[in-house]
Every structure is written in C-alpha cells, then in structure tokens.
Design a protein around this motif. Structure first.
Motif, mmCIF file in Angstrom:
data_model
loop_
_atom_site.group_PDB
_atom_site.id
_atom_site.type_symbol
_atom_site.label_atom_id
_atom_site.label_comp_id
_atom_site.label_asym_id
_atom_site.label_seq_id
_atom_site.Cartn_x
_atom_site.Cartn_y
_atom_site.Cartn_z
ATOM 1 N N ARG A 46 0.829 -1.216 0.000
ATOM 2 C CA ARG A 46 0.000 0.000 0.000
ATOM 3 C C ARG A 46 0.865 1.270 0.000
ATOM 4 N NH1 ARG A 46 -5.149 -0.194 3.925
ATOM 5 N NH2 ARG A 46 -5.490 1.757 2.789
ATOM 6 N N LYS A 47 1.891 1.247 -0.818
ATOM 7 C CA LYS A 47 2.892 2.328 -0.776
ATOM 8 C C LYS A 47 2.286 3.712 -1.031
ATOM 9 C CE LYS A 47 7.598 3.323 -1.981
ATOM 10 N NZ LYS A 47 8.845 2.727 -2.393
ATOM 11 N N LYS A 48 1.401 3.788 -2.015
ATOM 12 C CA LYS A 48 0.813 5.096 -2.333
ATOM 13 C C LYS A 48 0.059 5.657 -1.110
ATOM 14 C CE LYS A 48 -2.112 6.911 -5.882
ATOM 15 N NZ LYS A 48 -3.228 6.553 -6.704
ATOM 16 N N ASP A 49 -0.738 4.785 -0.464
ATOM 17 C CA ASP A 49 -1.506 5.201 0.717
ATOM 18 C C ASP A 49 -0.569 5.581 1.865
ATOM 19 O OD1 ASP A 49 -3.826 4.624 -0.641
ATOM 20 O OD2 ASP A 49 -3.974 2.591 0.175
ATOM 21 N N VAL A 50 0.498 4.790 2.026
ATOM 22 C CA VAL A 50 1.455 5.052 3.110
ATOM 23 C C VAL A 50 2.099 6.430 2.925
ATOM 24 C CG1 VAL A 50 3.716 4.392 4.030
ATOM 25 C CG2 VAL A 50 1.960 2.647 3.687
ATOM 26 N N LEU A 51 2.554 6.706 1.714
ATOM 27 C CA LEU A 51 3.230 7.988 1.471
ATOM 28 C C LEU A 51 2.279 9.160 1.677
ATOM 29 C CD1 LEU A 51 5.522 7.069 -1.579
ATOM 30 C CD2 LEU A 51 6.074 7.086 0.864
ATOM 31 N N ALA A 52 1.016 8.972 1.275
ATOM 32 C CA ALA A 52 0.025 10.046 1.466
ATOM 33 C C ALA A 52 -0.231 10.257 2.970
ATOM 34 C CB ALA A 52 -1.271 9.681 0.748
ATOM 35 N N TRP A 53 -0.353 9.165 3.719
ATOM 36 C CA TRP A 53 -0.605 9.262 5.174
ATOM 37 C C TRP A 53 0.583 9.920 5.869
ATOM 38 C CZ3 TRP A 53 1.235 7.836 9.918
ATOM 39 C CH2 TRP A 53 0.323 7.768 10.975
ATOM 40 N N ARG A 54 1.766 9.473 5.486
ATOM 41 C CA ARG A 54 3.001 9.946 6.114
ATOM 42 C C ARG A 54 3.276 11.427 5.816
ATOM 43 N NH1 ARG A 54 8.784 9.635 5.735
ATOM 44 N NH2 ARG A 54 9.635 8.565 7.553
ATOM 45 N N ALA A 55 2.738 11.897 4.713
ATOM 46 C CA ALA A 55 2.928 13.312 4.374
ATOM 47 C C ALA A 55 2.161 14.213 5.334
ATOM 48 C CB ALA A 55 2.466 13.550 2.938
ATOM 49 N N VAL A 56 1.151 13.653 6.011
ATOM 50 C CA VAL A 56 0.299 14.449 6.907
ATOM 51 C C VAL A 56 0.625 14.196 8.388
ATOM 52 C CG1 VAL A 56 -2.101 14.972 7.544
ATOM 53 C CG2 VAL A 56 -1.541 14.323 5.178
ATOM 54 N N TYR A 57 0.865 12.917 8.738
ATOM 55 C CA TYR A 57 0.981 12.544 10.146
ATOM 56 C C TYR A 57 2.378 12.033 10.503
ATOM 57 C CZ TYR A 57 -4.072 12.600 9.497
ATOM 58 O OH TYR A 57 -5.347 12.980 9.176
ATOM 59 N N ALA A 58 2.720 12.203 11.800
ATOM 60 C CA ALA A 58 3.994 11.691 12.309
ATOM 61 C C ALA A 58 3.854 10.205 12.628
ATOM 62 C CB ALA A 58 4.386 12.458 13.564
ATOM 63 N N ASP A 59 4.927 9.435 12.403
ATOM 64 C CA ASP A 59 4.875 7.972 12.629
ATOM 65 C C ASP A 59 6.082 7.517 13.457
ATOM 66 O OD1 ASP A 59 6.790 8.452 10.687
ATOM 67 O OD2 ASP A 59 6.362 6.629 9.553
ATOM 68 N N ASP A 60 6.340 8.250 14.547
ATOM 69 C CA ASP A 60 7.513 7.931 15.387
ATOM 70 C C ASP A 60 7.366 6.572 16.064
ATOM 71 O OD1 ASP A 60 8.808 10.398 14.949
ATOM 72 O OD2 ASP A 60 7.388 11.336 16.306
ATOM 73 N N VAL A 61 8.487 5.874 16.162
ATOM 74 C CA VAL A 61 8.520 4.583 16.856
ATOM 75 C C VAL A 61 9.459 4.695 18.049
ATOM 76 C CG1 VAL A 61 9.264 2.174 16.698
ATOM 77 C CG2 VAL A 61 8.022 3.209 14.801
ATOM 78 N N ILE A 62 9.006 4.203 19.191
ATOM 79 C CA ILE A 62 9.855 4.151 20.387
ATOM 80 C C ILE A 62 9.885 2.711 20.882
ATOM 81 C CG2 ILE A 62 10.144 4.925 22.777
ATOM 82 C CD1 ILE A 62 8.850 7.533 22.052
ATOM 83 N N ARG A 63 11.074 2.245 21.210
ATOM 84 C CA ARG A 63 11.238 0.871 21.729
ATOM 85 C C ARG A 63 11.849 0.952 23.133
ATOM 86 N NH1 ARG A 63 13.602 0.061 15.867
ATOM 87 N NH2 ARG A 63 11.675 -0.507 14.798
ATOM 88 N N PRO A 64 11.009 1.105 24.141
ATOM 89 C CA PRO A 64 11.524 1.409 25.487
ATOM 90 C C PRO A 64 12.368 0.304 26.106
ATOM 91 C CG PRO A 64 9.136 1.042 25.526
ATOM 92 C CD PRO A 64 9.536 1.083 24.107
ATOM 93 N N VAL A 65 12.159 -0.941 25.702
ATOM 94 C CA VAL A 65 12.922 -2.037 26.332
ATOM 95 C C VAL A 65 14.081 -2.491 25.439
ATOM 96 C CG1 VAL A 65 10.888 -2.811 27.617
ATOM 97 C CG2 VAL A 65 11.404 -3.892 25.421
ATOM 98 N N PHE A 66 14.445 -1.657 24.468
ATOM 99 C CA PHE A 66 15.433 -2.068 23.465
ATOM 100 C C PHE A 66 16.739 -2.571 24.081
ATOM 101 C CE2 PHE A 66 18.646 -1.265 20.130
ATOM 102 C CZ PHE A 66 18.092 -2.030 19.132
ATOM 103 N N ASP A 67 17.197 -1.888 25.132
ATOM 104 C CA ASP A 67 18.482 -2.261 25.732
ATOM 105 C C ASP A 67 18.341 -3.122 26.989
ATOM 106 O OD1 ASP A 67 20.106 -0.871 23.855
ATOM 107 O OD2 ASP A 67 19.538 1.007 24.810
#
Ligand code: SF4
Length: 294
Positions: free
Chosen positions: A150-171
């Motif tokens: 769904r690349k076209k939809d993803v790029l359109a969504w991402r152009a408007v909204y933030a998609d930050d990822v946090i991995r609190p237990v990474f370490d």
C-alpha cells in the motif's frame, strides 16, 4: 496524538505497554493486538487481564488467521518463507493505521536488541514507515529495495501525520523486562511459568527444540493435532529436517522428499529424554526460565 502499543501478550510488549501508561497516561494509550487465531488460550486471557488492570483501550485487529492462511498458501510458513508475520501482523497493523487513524502517532514496540542479530541492528527510536522512503537493502542487481505494501496510501498518510517509533525495552535483558512487570504490580503471561521463553503463536513454526519439548510434555495431544494438519497440507509445520532422515515420516505426493512431522519430533524427544543436557538452551528444572517460581 495517540500512543499505539503493539501488544502481543508477551513480556516485552507488556513491559512496553506499562512503560507507555507510566509516561503518557492511560487515556492517551491504546493497546493494539493482532489476532492470529493461533494463540494459546492463556495468552488471550492474559491480554484481557493486562488491559483491564491498566485501564487502557484494547483494539484487536483480525486477519484471515494462521490456519486459514496456511491453507490458502498450501503450506506452513518457515524461516525462509515467513509470510505469517507479514499477513497476520504487519499488514493488519498498516491497514489499521491507514484506514482508522487520522492523527500523529507514537508507536511503541517491545523489541529488544538481545533477541536476535537482526533486532540488534535496529535502534531504540525510528519511524514506522522508514523503509518506504529509504532502502533496507539491495537486490542482486544492486537495485535498492523498499517496502511496497500500500505504498501510495502510506506515502500520502506519512505526508500528513507523524509515525515515530519508540522501543523502550530495546536495551533491556529478558530478566529486566520481567522485573519491571513485577515491580509495576502486574503478572507476566502464565506461559512463562510453564517454561516458555517466548510467547506468540501456539505453537510457533519457529519453535526451538527445547520449547517443543515443553509444549509436547504439557499438551500430549499437540503433536498429533499438528501432524494431522501436516498430512492435510503435505507440509512440515516445524523445521523439515529436525530429525534424522530415517526418523522422518512426512511425505509429499509425487515427490521422493520426506520431512519431519510433529509426531516424529515428539518421538525423538521422548526417546532422548533420559539424556541430560539434551538441548543447549534447555529449560531449568524449576520450569520458569525467568526465575518466576515462588
Ligand atoms: S509467532 Fe511464529 S508462527 Fe506466529 S506469526 Fe510469528 S513467526 Fe509466524
């Protein structure tokens, strides 16, 4: 802004959910569970317990389900063909994001670097759709590879909204994760008390021999039930070469190859059970890998 925690019922995502509630407040946090229809009943109960105890909203994303997907593909997934994760977890979450979320998000993932080499190459923070806009590798012609679902939809969504990822237990270590859950007055998934090191599909096609030993001992019908499905699809559920060729009874119509059926693996484990240190990562005698026994 919404905080979406990818919650599987396993310890790492549970600790991440608790962390998110502590940091952002329960009103801003949503636990998102991808139902593979192939989880242990204790995991379903555990998910309900965790979200109710924390007071957070649970969104359950449905999919075709593990078994139906295998029937559609006419085979079970494997290390080399891990389509289960893609169809049962990744795509449903992307569909949910694109079709139901119209705001900036922080996506919280319970990923730990110690789990595998590929996870160790990740980072504690990034963006969810990162590999739609930058390559994650190259094909054999040197052409950059990016994600395409769904690349076209993803790029359109991402152009408007933030998609930050946090991995609190990474370490964190596995033990630190369990300790954090207990310190926050929650209980880990009961499967960990029964010797499971990982919780996900029950059983997972990538189960280690020591995990299978624990599964088969606690559920004497499991191997036969899995082998009935293997016979239906003429496809190995676990590692096709898990036991020696002379011990394999799985066959494929019109082909001379054989594979290890679940009952072959079960029998192999039973035959070898008297041998101490059968597997390198065997479960400690108290059953609980994370020292959870009282
Ligand atoms: S837990 Fe195992 S069987 Fe389930 S989706 Fe993941 S890899 Fe596939």
């Amino acid at each position: 802004m919404k905080v979406l925690v990818q919650f599987s019922g396993g310890k790492d995502s549970q600790a991440s959910l608790i962390w998110a509630v502590n940091k952002y407040g329960k009103k801003n946090v949503v636990a998102v569970f991808c139902n593979t229809h192939w989880e242990h009943e204790l995991t379903y109960k555990h998910i309900d317990y965790v979200v109710q105890d924390l007071g957070v909203q649970l969104v359950t994303l449905d999919s075709v389900g593990f078994l139906q997907l295998a029937r559609q593909k006419k085979r079970f997934p494997s290390v080399m063909a891990r389509f289960c994760t893609d169809h049962l977890k990744i795509r449903p979450f992307i569909d949910f994001l694109l079709d139901n979320v119209s705001t900036n998000v922080i996506i919280v993932q319970g990923i730990r670097a110690q789990e595998s080499q590929s996870r160790a190459r990740m980072s504690a923070q990034c963006s969810y759709f990162r590999y739609y806009v930058e390559p994650f590798g190259h094909d054999r012609h040197g052409k950059p590879k990016t994600h395409s679902y769904r690349k076209k939809d993803v790029l359109a969504w991402r152009a408007v909204y933030a998609d930050d990822v946090i991995r609190p237990v990474f370490d964190w270590s596995g033990q630190e994760v369990i300790d954090y859950i207990l310190a926050n007055n929650q209980k880990p998934n009961p499967l960990y008390y029964q010797g499971s090191q990982r919780v996900g599909c029950y059983p997972c096609v990538l189960s280690s021999m020591s995990a299978l030993k624990a599964h088969f001992e606690r559920n004497p019908d499991l191997a036969k039930e899995i082998s009935a499905l293997e016979d239906e699809l003429q496809s190995p559920f676990f590692k096709w070469d898990a036991v020696r060729p002379e011990l394999r009874t799985g066959t494929v119509k019109g082909k001379s190859v054989t594979f290890s059926r679940a009952v072959d693996i079960d029998q192999y484990i039973r035959d070898k059970n008297s041998t101490l240190n059968l597997f390198e990562d065997d479960t400690p005698s108290c059953s609980s890998y994370y020292h959870l026994c009282e």
